[in-house]
Design a protein around this motif. Structure first.
Motif, PDB file in Angstrom:
ATOM      1  N   GLY A  82      49.985  10.912  -9.369  1.00 23.50           N
ATOM      2  CA  GLY A  82      49.074  11.438 -10.368  1.00 23.50           C
ATOM      3  C   GLY A  82      47.743  10.725 -10.449  1.00 23.50           C
ATOM      4  O   GLY A  82      46.689  11.320 -10.198  1.00 23.50           O
ATOM      5  N   SER A  83      47.756   9.434 -10.789  1.00 25.26           N
ATOM      6  CA  SER A  83      46.513   8.702 -11.053  1.00 25.26           C
ATOM      7  C   SER A  83      45.556   8.725  -9.864  1.00 25.26           C
ATOM      8  O   SER A  83      44.370   9.030 -10.011  1.00 25.26           O
ATOM      9  N   ALA A  84      46.077   8.400  -8.669  1.00 20.47           N
ATOM     10  CA  ALA A  84      45.214   8.349  -7.480  1.00 20.47           C
ATOM     11  C   ALA A  84      44.656   9.725  -7.146  1.00 20.47           C
ATOM     12  O   ALA A  84      43.473   9.864  -6.805  1.00 20.47           O
ATOM     13  N   LEU A  85      45.486  10.753  -7.245  1.00 20.38           N
ATOM     14  CA  LEU A  85      45.050  12.109  -6.926  1.00 20.38           C
ATOM     15  C   LEU A  85      43.959  12.571  -7.887  1.00 20.38           C
ATOM     16  O   LEU A  85      42.915  13.092  -7.467  1.00 20.38           O
ATOM     17  N   VAL A  86      44.181  12.369  -9.180  1.00 20.95           N
ATOM     18  CA  VAL A  86      43.204  12.789 -10.191  1.00 20.95           C
ATOM     19  C   VAL A  86      41.890  12.043  -9.996  1.00 20.95           C
ATOM     20  O   VAL A  86      40.799  12.633 -10.068  1.00 20.95           O
ATOM     21  N   THR A  87      41.971  10.733  -9.713  1.00 24.05           N
ATOM     22  CA  THR A  87      40.765   9.935  -9.488  1.00 24.05           C
ATOM     23  C   THR A  87      39.963  10.469  -8.309  1.00 24.05           C
ATOM     24  O   THR A  87      38.728  10.628  -8.388  1.00 24.05           O
ATOM     25  N   ASN A  88      40.636  10.769  -7.210  1.00 22.68           N
ATOM     26  CA  ASN A  88      39.938  11.268  -6.018  1.00 22.68           C
ATOM     27  C   ASN A  88      39.315  12.639  -6.264  1.00 22.68           C
ATOM     28  O   ASN A  88      38.228  12.937  -5.738  1.00 22.68           O
TER      29      ASN A  88
ATOM     30  N   LEU B 260      39.725  -2.634 -19.729  1.00 27.48           N
ATOM     31  CA  LEU B 260      41.020  -2.106 -19.298  1.00 27.48           C
ATOM     32  C   LEU B 260      41.740  -3.076 -18.360  1.00 27.48           C
ATOM     33  O   LEU B 260      42.959  -3.277 -18.469  1.00 27.48           O
ATOM     34  N   LEU B 261      40.984  -3.691 -17.450  1.00 26.34           N
ATOM     35  CA  LEU B 261      41.599  -4.620 -16.502  1.00 26.34           C
ATOM     36  C   LEU B 261      42.082  -5.891 -17.201  1.00 26.34           C
ATOM     37  O   LEU B 261      43.126  -6.446 -16.841  1.00 26.34           O
ATOM     38  N   VAL B 262      41.332  -6.360 -18.200  1.00 19.57           N
ATOM     39  CA  VAL B 262      41.775  -7.514 -18.995  1.00 19.57           C
ATOM     40  C   VAL B 262      43.010  -7.135 -19.807  1.00 19.57           C
ATOM     41  O   VAL B 262      43.956  -7.918 -19.948  1.00 19.57           O
TER      42      VAL B 262
ATOM     43  N   TRP C 165      49.995  -1.434 -14.720  1.00 23.87           N
ATOM     44  CA  TRP C 165      50.048  -0.248 -15.562  1.00 23.87           C
ATOM     45  C   TRP C 165      49.994  -0.620 -17.038  1.00 23.87           C
ATOM     46  O   TRP C 165      50.426  -1.700 -17.443  1.00 23.87           O
ATOM     47  N   ILE C 166      49.493   0.304 -17.844  1.00 23.52           N
ATOM     48  CA  ILE C 166      49.568   0.181 -19.293  1.00 23.52           C
ATOM     49  C   ILE C 166      50.100   1.492 -19.850  1.00 23.52           C
ATOM     50  O   ILE C 166      49.985   2.546 -19.222  1.00 23.52           O
ATOM     51  N   GLY C 167      50.685   1.431 -21.029  1.00 24.18           N
ATOM     52  CA  GLY C 167      51.268   2.608 -21.647  1.00 24.18           C
ATOM     53  C   GLY C 167      52.610   2.285 -22.245  1.00 24.18           C
ATOM     54  O   GLY C 167      52.946   1.125 -22.533  1.00 24.18           O
ATOM     55  N   ILE C 168      53.415   3.317 -22.428  1.00 24.34           N
ATOM     56  CA  ILE C 168      54.759   3.174 -22.977  1.00 24.34           C
ATOM     57  C   ILE C 168      55.759   3.475 -21.870  1.00 24.34           C
ATOM     58  O   ILE C 168      55.822   4.610 -21.378  1.00 24.34           O
ATOM     59  N   PRO C 169      56.542   2.478 -21.442  1.00 27.04           N
ATOM     60  CA  PRO C 169      57.505   2.686 -20.348  1.00 27.04           C
ATOM     61  C   PRO C 169      58.447   3.848 -20.643  1.00 27.04           C
ATOM     62  O   PRO C 169      58.994   3.959 -21.736  1.00 27.04           O
ATOM     63  N   GLY C 170      58.613   4.718 -19.643  1.00 23.80           N
ATOM     64  CA  GLY C 170      59.512   5.858 -19.788  1.00 23.80           C
ATOM     65  C   GLY C 170      58.915   7.039 -20.509  1.00 23.80           C
ATOM     66  O   GLY C 170      59.497   8.124 -20.552  1.00 23.80           O
ATOM     67  N   VAL C 171      57.701   6.854 -21.088  1.00 19.03           N
ATOM     68  CA  VAL C 171      57.049   7.938 -21.825  1.00 19.03           C
ATOM     69  C   VAL C 171      55.735   8.319 -21.142  1.00 19.03           C
ATOM     70  O   VAL C 171      55.562   9.436 -20.659  1.00 19.03           O
ATOM     71  N   PHE C 172      54.822   7.360 -21.105  1.00 21.93           N
ATOM     72  CA  PHE C 172      53.531   7.618 -20.457  1.00 21.93           C
ATOM     73  C   PHE C 172      52.937   6.307 -19.980  1.00 21.93           C
ATOM     74  O   PHE C 172      52.821   5.351 -20.755  1.00 21.93           O
ATOM     75  N   THR C 173      52.583   6.243 -18.710  1.00 22.55           N
ATOM     76  CA  THR C 173      51.898   5.076 -18.155  1.00 22.55           C
ATOM     77  C   THR C 173      50.781   5.554 -17.231  1.00 22.55           C
ATOM     78  O   THR C 173      50.864   6.646 -16.668  1.00 22.55           O
ATOM     79  N   PHE C 174      49.750   4.748 -17.105  1.00 22.71           N
ATOM     80  CA  PHE C 174      48.714   5.056 -16.122  1.00 22.71           C
ATOM     81  C   PHE C 174      48.155   3.756 -15.571  1.00 22.71           C
ATOM     82  O   PHE C 174      48.300   2.690 -16.171  1.00 22.71           O
ATOM     83  N   GLN C 175      47.539   3.864 -14.414  1.00 21.45           N
ATOM     84  CA  GLN C 175      47.016   2.705 -13.703  1.00 21.45           C
ATOM     85  C   GLN C 175      45.507   2.656 -13.870  1.00 21.45           C
ATOM     86  O   GLN C 175      44.772   3.382 -13.199  1.00 21.45           O
ATOM     87  N   PRO C 176      45.004   1.800 -14.763  1.00 22.77           N
ATOM     88  CA  PRO C 176      43.567   1.763 -15.045  1.00 22.77           C
ATOM     89  C   PRO C 176      42.703   1.516 -13.816  1.00 22.77           C
ATOM     90  O   PRO C 176      41.583   2.028 -13.729  1.00 22.77           O
ATOM     91  N   SER C 177      43.207   0.737 -12.867  1.00 19.97           N
ATOM     92  CA  SER C 177      42.387   0.403 -11.692  1.00 19.97           C
ATOM     93  C   SER C 177      41.966   1.641 -10.917  1.00 19.97           C
ATOM     94  O   SER C 177      40.935   1.636 -10.234  1.00 19.97           O
ATOM     95  N   GLU C 178      42.749   2.720 -11.005  1.00 21.00           N
ATOM     96  CA  GLU C 178      42.375   3.955 -10.320  1.00 21.00           C
ATOM     97  C   GLU C 178      41.085   4.528 -10.910  1.00 21.00           C
ATOM     98  O   GLU C 178      40.184   4.937 -10.185  1.00 21.00           O
ATOM     99  N   PHE C 179      40.995   4.554 -12.232  1.00 22.36           N
ATOM    100  CA  PHE C 179      39.814   5.116 -12.876  1.00 22.36           C
ATOM    101  C   PHE C 179      38.635   4.144 -12.821  1.00 22.36           C
ATOM    102  O   PHE C 179      37.484   4.557 -12.867  1.00 22.36           O
TER     103      PHE C 179
END
Length: 391
Positions: free
Chosen positions: A362-368, A86-88, A103-117
């Protein structure tokens, strides 16, 4: 003889209570922050989205409790592989926002930050590594300790560097804090720990020397925006028109809160729109200004009690893998709490880390919350014996 208790009986309700209190504080602080003049949408919309994230996080926290954490050993290597992949992927195909490709995903639709997970995956991988290292007695020698530290660094350095080049110094330091807590949990010599701390301090001293003597080379290591943040941290008042703007006004707001605060949605700095990213990175400013020193202290005490319960779960767990999992989560949360509050009050440079369970997002909260689920998982599966632990 083993005391038999159901999972519900062993569930740590005090930990859940402290988490619930933090959720309530979060919703109150986000509503106030979103009422600021800088936002053009109703404050209730931010609160509603945060409630949705809390609901998603709660479901995933429950899911993290369902499967016996012992089974995570089997998935530690695949999870580590997914982390690197994911990081690569972010490095080559990530979405760039404000000069950072995280971030990865589709801009304006769905993105997430892999480093959180990746934080969770690294905790699981590190815990399994330490379990394998400590499963058999090892000689208490410096050579043995160096080998242990070398294995931990070998596992943690690749994700650390991949996150650092995004650039995301804050999350990279979180990975570093997890590695450090695992080194302590491995029981290595205090001399090794002192050496590691000395190397870090020496590295900082070397960077300062490079800055003063070989600035062109220094600028290849520290990016211009990172250096600007350091300058702003060292003297916010001299950089008010630049990077110091946010910190300067945040410090004024916190100071204005005094003992009892200015009142809910009554903060002069908080409501004037003078502090960007108020509902995320600088949410502590809202709490300190509007609820004063007392409100800020209550928040810190709640964090302390939450972490205390986790530490006690780690101590009472009679499974080393479970103890390492909980220790990793403690390291994850302690650093984020210290860094966020510290950067808000000017103790450490600004890195953009969210305040766990309180900042909007979202990402940070869900990860924690998944991390808390792992702690609860360990707790409900800890076996208690009337006459000592089971051999």
């Amino acid at each position: 003889m083993q005391e038999r208790k159901s999972p519900l009986q062993q569930l740590d309700y005090s930990l859940l209570f402290f988490l619930f209190v933090l959720m309530c504080i979060s919703l109150i602080a986000i509503f106030s922050a979103a009422s600021s003049e800088q936002y053009n949408v109703p404050a209730s919309s931010f609160v509603q989205r945060q409630i949705i994230w809390f609901a998603i996080g709660s479901l995933l926290m429950g899911a993290a409790m369902l499967v016996d954490y012992e089974l995570l050993k089997k998935f530690s290597i695949p999870l580590y592989g997914v982390s690197i992949f994911l990081l690569v992927l972010v490095h080559f195909f990530g979405i760039e926002v404000n000069g950072a490709q995280r971030w990865i995903g589709i801009p304006g639709v769905f993105t997430f930050q892999p480093s959180e997970f990746v934080k969770i995956f690294i905790i699981i991988s590190m815990a399994h590594l330490l379990f394998l290292i400590t499963k058999k007695p090892r000689p208490k020698t410096l050579k043995s300790d160096f080998i242990v530290v070398g294995k931990i660094l070998a596992l943690g350095t690749p994700p650390f560097l991949l996150i650092l080049i995004q650039p995301d110094l804050g999350t990279a330091l979180v990975i570093g804090s997890i590695m450090f807590i695992m080194v302590i949990m491995a029981g290595v010599s205090f001399r090794i720990i002192s050496l590691l701390i000395s190397l870090v301090l020496g590295g900082i001293a070397f960077l300062i020397w490079m800055h003063n003597n070989f600035f062109s080379l220094f600028s290849q290591v520290i990016k211009p925006h990172q250096l600007s943040r350091i300058y702003a941290w060292l003297d916010p008042s001299a950089n008010v028109s630049g990077e110091g703007y946010q910190l300067f006004h945040a410090l004024q707001g916190i100071g204005a809160g005094q003992l009892f605060g200015s009142g809910f949605v009554e903060g002069i700095k908080s409501q004037s729109g003078a502090i960007p990213e108020l509902h995320t990175d600088f949410i502590f400013t809202v709490i300190a200004e509007e609820f004063g020193f007392i409100g800020a202290t209550i928040l810190i005490v709640i964090y302390f009690l939450l972490l205390y319960r986790m530490v006690m779960i780690a101590f009472t767990c009679n499974n080393t893998f479970g103890s390492y999992l909980v220790a990793g989560v403690v390291g994850l949360l302690v650093f984020q709490i210290f860094q966020n509050i510290g950067m808000t009050i000017g103790v450490v440079p600004i890195t953009g880390l969210a305040l766990p369970f309180v900042s909007y997002g979202g990402s940070a909260l869900v990860t924690n919350m998944i991390a808390v689920g792992l702690v609860l998982n360990v707790n409900i599966r800890t076996k208690y014996f009337m006459f000592g632990d089971d051999d």
